[in-house]
Each structure stands twice: as C-alpha cells, then as structure tokens.
Design a protein around this motif. Sequence first.
Motif, short mmCIF file in Angstrom:
data_model
loop_
_atom_site.label_atom_id
_atom_site.label_comp_id
_atom_site.label_asym_id
_atom_site.label_seq_id
_atom_site.Cartn_x
_atom_site.Cartn_y
_atom_site.Cartn_z
N ASP A 149 -0.56 -3.34 -12.66
CA ASP A 149 -0.71 -4.59 -13.67
C ASP A 149 -1.93 -5.33 -13.19
OD1 ASP A 149 -0.43 -6.37 -15.89
OD2 ASP A 149 1.25 -7.16 -14.70
N VAL A 150 -3.11 -5.40 -13.83
CA VAL A 150 -4.23 -5.81 -13.43
C VAL A 150 -5.11 -5.83 -14.66
CG1 VAL A 150 -4.30 -5.15 -11.06
CG2 VAL A 150 -5.62 -3.71 -12.62
N PRO A 151 -6.04 -7.17 -14.69
CA PRO A 151 -6.92 -7.32 -15.81
C PRO A 151 -7.85 -6.57 -15.57
CG PRO A 151 -6.91 -9.21 -14.43
CD PRO A 151 -5.78 -8.48 -13.77
N ASN A 152 -8.90 -6.24 -16.36
CA ASN A 152 -10.11 -5.59 -16.11
C ASN A 152 -10.08 -4.29 -15.60
OD1 ASN A 152 -11.67 -8.06 -17.08
ND2 ASN A 152 -10.90 -8.85 -15.27
N PHE B 101 -14.98 -7.08 -4.68
CA PHE B 101 -15.36 -6.96 -6.30
C PHE B 101 -13.90 -7.26 -6.92
CE2 PHE B 101 -15.39 -4.60 -10.23
CZ PHE B 101 -16.47 -5.17 -10.70
N TRP B 102 -13.01 -6.52 -6.43
CA TRP B 102 -11.60 -6.74 -7.46
C TRP B 102 -11.34 -8.43 -7.02
CZ3 TRP B 102 -7.03 -3.14 -7.80
CH2 TRP B 102 -7.30 -1.88 -8.22
N ASN B 103 -11.41 -8.96 -5.97
CA ASN B 103 -10.95 -10.13 -5.98
C ASN B 103 -11.77 -11.15 -6.87
OD1 ASN B 103 -9.03 -9.54 -4.26
ND2 ASN B 103 -10.03 -10.13 -2.32
N SER B 104 -13.09 -10.87 -7.04
CA SER B 104 -13.86 -11.67 -8.08
C SER B 104 -13.30 -11.61 -9.52
CB SER B 104 -15.20 -11.24 -8.05
OG SER B 104 -15.47 -10.02 -8.52
N ARG B 105 -12.44 -10.44 -9.81
CA ARG B 105 -12.08 -10.10 -11.06
C ARG B 105 -10.40 -10.33 -11.40
NH1 ARG B 105 -15.80 -7.27 -14.18
NH2 ARG B 105 -17.99 -7.40 -13.41
N LEU B 106 -9.78 -10.56 -10.45
CA LEU B 106 -8.31 -10.57 -10.60
C LEU B 106 -7.90 -12.07 -10.85
CD1 LEU B 106 -7.02 -8.52 -7.44
CD2 LEU B 106 -6.80 -7.88 -9.87
N GLY C 103 -0.59 -11.45 -7.36
CA GLY C 103 -1.37 -10.33 -8.03
C GLY C 103 -2.97 -10.79 -8.04
N PHE C 104 -3.27 -11.77 -7.40
CA PHE C 104 -4.51 -12.52 -7.35
C PHE C 104 -5.43 -12.01 -6.23
CE2 PHE C 104 -2.59 -16.21 -9.51
CZ PHE C 104 -2.95 -15.76 -11.15
N ASP C 105 -4.88 -11.32 -5.36
CA ASP C 105 -5.61 -10.73 -4.19
C ASP C 105 -5.45 -9.25 -3.92
OD1 ASP C 105 -6.96 -13.23 -3.15
OD2 ASP C 105 -4.70 -13.87 -2.82
N ALA C 106 -6.48 -8.47 -3.91
CA ALA C 106 -6.39 -7.06 -3.37
C ALA C 106 -6.41 -7.13 -1.80
CB ALA C 106 -7.33 -6.21 -3.85
N LEU C 107 -5.26 -6.21 -1.34
CA LEU C 107 -5.05 -6.11 0.16
C LEU C 107 -5.21 -4.80 0.70
CD1 LEU C 107 -1.23 -8.05 -0.36
CD2 LEU C 107 -3.78 -8.95 0.31
N PHE C 108 -5.95 -3.95 0.11
CA PHE C 108 -6.13 -2.48 0.55
C PHE C 108 -7.54 -2.28 1.51
CE2 PHE C 108 -7.23 -2.84 -4.05
CZ PHE C 108 -8.54 -2.24 -4.05
N ASP C 109 -7.73 -3.42 2.42
CA ASP C 109 -9.06 -3.28 3.21
C ASP C 109 -8.33 -3.39 4.41
OD1 ASP C 109 -8.47 -5.94 2.97
OD2 ASP C 109 -10.62 -6.34 2.86
N SER C 110 -6.86 -3.25 4.77
CA SER C 110 -6.49 -3.78 6.08
C SER C 110 -6.89 -2.39 7.13
CB SER C 110 -4.71 -3.68 6.11
OG SER C 110 -4.31 -2.53 5.85
N PRO C 111 -6.55 -2.54 8.32
CA PRO C 111 -6.81 -1.50 9.11
C PRO C 111 -6.04 -0.33 8.78
CG PRO C 111 -6.62 -3.51 10.48
CD PRO C 111 -6.23 -3.93 9.08
N LEU D 173 -1.53 -5.14 -3.70
CA LEU D 173 -1.93 -6.60 -4.19
C LEU D 173 -0.94 -7.64 -3.49
CD1 LEU D 173 -1.99 -5.94 -8.13
CD2 LEU D 173 -3.98 -6.03 -6.42
N SER D 174 -1.21 -8.86 -3.64
CA SER D 174 -0.45 -10.12 -3.03
C SER D 174 0.81 -10.12 -4.24
CB SER D 174 -1.36 -11.25 -3.11
OG SER D 174 -1.86 -11.62 -4.24
#
Length: 393
Positions: free
Chosen positions: A353-356, A388-393, A188-196, A184-185
């Motif tokens: 520590d994430v909502p939803n 999807f995660w970024n739409s919910r964080l 905590g508002f951005d998921a980062l696990f789609d990097s190369p 996460l950033s």
Amino acid sequence: MTVTLAQADTVLNFWTISLSPTFNDYIETTLDRYEAAHPGHEVIWRDFSGDALYFELINALDSGNVPDVVNLNVPLLLEFAERGSLQALPEESLTAYFPRMVDALRASGTAYGVPWYITPPLVIYNSQMFEAAGLDPDTPPETVRQLIQIAKHIKDETGLYGFMPNVGAQRMLYRFAEAGLPLLSEDGFDALFDSPEHVALLASYAAMFQDDYFPEDVLLRGYVGALERYNAGQLAMLITGPQFLTRIASTSPDIYAVTRVTAYPLAEDGILHAPLMTLAVPTGAALDPALSLTQFLTNPDSQVAFAEVATIYPTTAAAREADFFQQDDGSLEARARRVQAGQLDQASDLTLDVPNSKDLHETFMKAMEAAFYGHKTPQEALKEVVIFWNSRL
C-alpha cells in the motif's frame, strides 16, 4: 436471479472479474441460494474483464450509480481505497477470515475488502530429474536455502536448470517479505529494503543468474518461461499455482507422470505471497445488505463449492476443514490441495500500500535488472532505489 424487480425490496448489483462464462453455473446457483435465504433480495450479476471493470467502476463512481459489491484484486482495491471510493468495513465482519489475508486489504490500517479466494503457490518437481542428479525425490526442499542448493546441484550434474525464481518486475519485494525481511517502516514513510540482509539475498540470486544457474530470460518471462521449460523436461522445479497441474497433464503427459508436489518453502516467520481476490463495497452503496452478500459468498458452503469447480482456495479456516481439502485420494491434485490448504494461515497478498506505486515499482524493477546484469552491485542498486522511494513515500 429468481426474484423479479417488482417483488424485490432490495436489489443488489454484483460485479466480478473474468468469471463468465466458465463459472456461470456456480455463480448463478450461489446467487439463487442467497436470494432463497434472503426473501425480498434480488442480485443482478455482471462480469467484466479486469480492464473493463476498472473503467466501468470509475464511471459508476462519477455518476453515483455504483454496484453494491465489486470483485477487485488487491492492487485495484488499494488504489480505489486511496481514492476514497470504497467503504471501510467493520472489524467484526472480518473475524472469520485468515488474519494475514485481511491485513493485505488494509490501507492506513483500515480494511476495505473481504477476502474471497486465493491461489497460493506450491513446488511442482520432476522426480526423474532428481534421480538423474543423484537426489532422492522423496526428500524435496523444505527451505529456500535447500531449494537453491538442490537447484545448483541439478545444474552441475545434468546441465539442466533447477528452477526459475519469480523475481521480475517488483516481485523481488515479495521474496524479501517471504524471507522475513521488512519492506517499509510501520508508518509507511520509509523503505527499509537496503539492509545487509536484503543485500545478501539479492546478491545470492544475482550471483546464481550470472553463474548460469538461472536461464537468461528469468527476469522477463517469469511463470510463462518456467512452465514452458518444465513441460519440456528442462526445468526440475516449478514454483507456481496448482492450476498448472491440469495444463501439464494435458500438454506433457510424460512429464506429468513423473511430477510430484511439495509445500512452498517458508522462512522461519512463515509468509508466502499469493494472488488474492476480494469483495469490496463502493462508496454510496448500502453497507448492510452488501455485507450480507459478501458473507454469503464467502461462507464455507459457498467457498468449498467454488473450489470444486475452480482451482482456488478458501479464505476461512472453517472452509479449509472440509473433506475436499483434507482427504487424499492418491491423485496429484488431491495431494496439492492438502499441501496448500495447510499453508493458508501463512498466505497473503503482499502488494504494498504505497502512493505513486507505478513509478516506485518501475524504479525498483530497473534496479533489479541492474543488479542481475552486473551493471551495479546489489548494495548500490538497493541503496539508490531506497533513496528514490523515500523521496516519494
């Protein structure tokens, strides 16, 4: 314990998860010592199953009749912290503990629990299977890359599986973090696990699955399937907690006789996921006496005494230095204790520590299944789940 209600100036209610009756003697003796060291204090101990404690704590919070100290795992601690049901703990009360363990108990930067005990993993391996594959059992893997190479070699040479990674449900997130990859950033508002780099790691595991280097039930059965295969002599390396050594010894003595242990392979940044148990103070409890109990339960004497009767590890550097964790009597269990004690600085519970969280983890699990079974490429799976995660964080 030893002080009656009539004599006690301070009565502390202490709730735990699944420690009774196995550890009654330890808990009762420790609480007797606490009361002797704190005249006028009485501790009333109640133990629950995990599910029962969850609902009992909700009811207690609703009624305002809360326990003073409650034992929670990290997912429950973060959930109750987000509800505003736990008290923030002063930073000065947390200096004795391994910092990474304390960080696991933070929500929005604030710590809501004291680390009580932890069960880090290690690598248990079958030396006979190493030899059958032409490998030296005295040189076990030190990195994840070596572990994968050895696993492939064993499968190629013997037809038996090298290891089963624990990647079911949301656990691939832990594998990313252990590899030093961000999840996460900072806010905590951005998921980062789609990097190369994330894609490459997932692709390597998915390719091994599709090439039959992992059993077909690897996503579904996790530790249970791995332990069964190891006990049957059908798995060379078992990544698991030390408590399973006793089970192997009792159920498969022939396998135990050729079993060795080595450290969990760490990435350069050095972090490993380990289930962590905590002590928290619910909203409405008196903080100072509650903290005195948590600090007593986690002092070196208490932690070492607990480890002597349970296969758990301490959360403080002072307790780790005890002879119990440092001496080697030649037994497999003593070797495991030394190995794991040496990695406590790197151990932490990596629960996010994430909502939803339920929806996020379910979506992540489905994406991992799609990548492993070839329904989507690893890049497609991770890109979609991050959106999807970024739409919910």
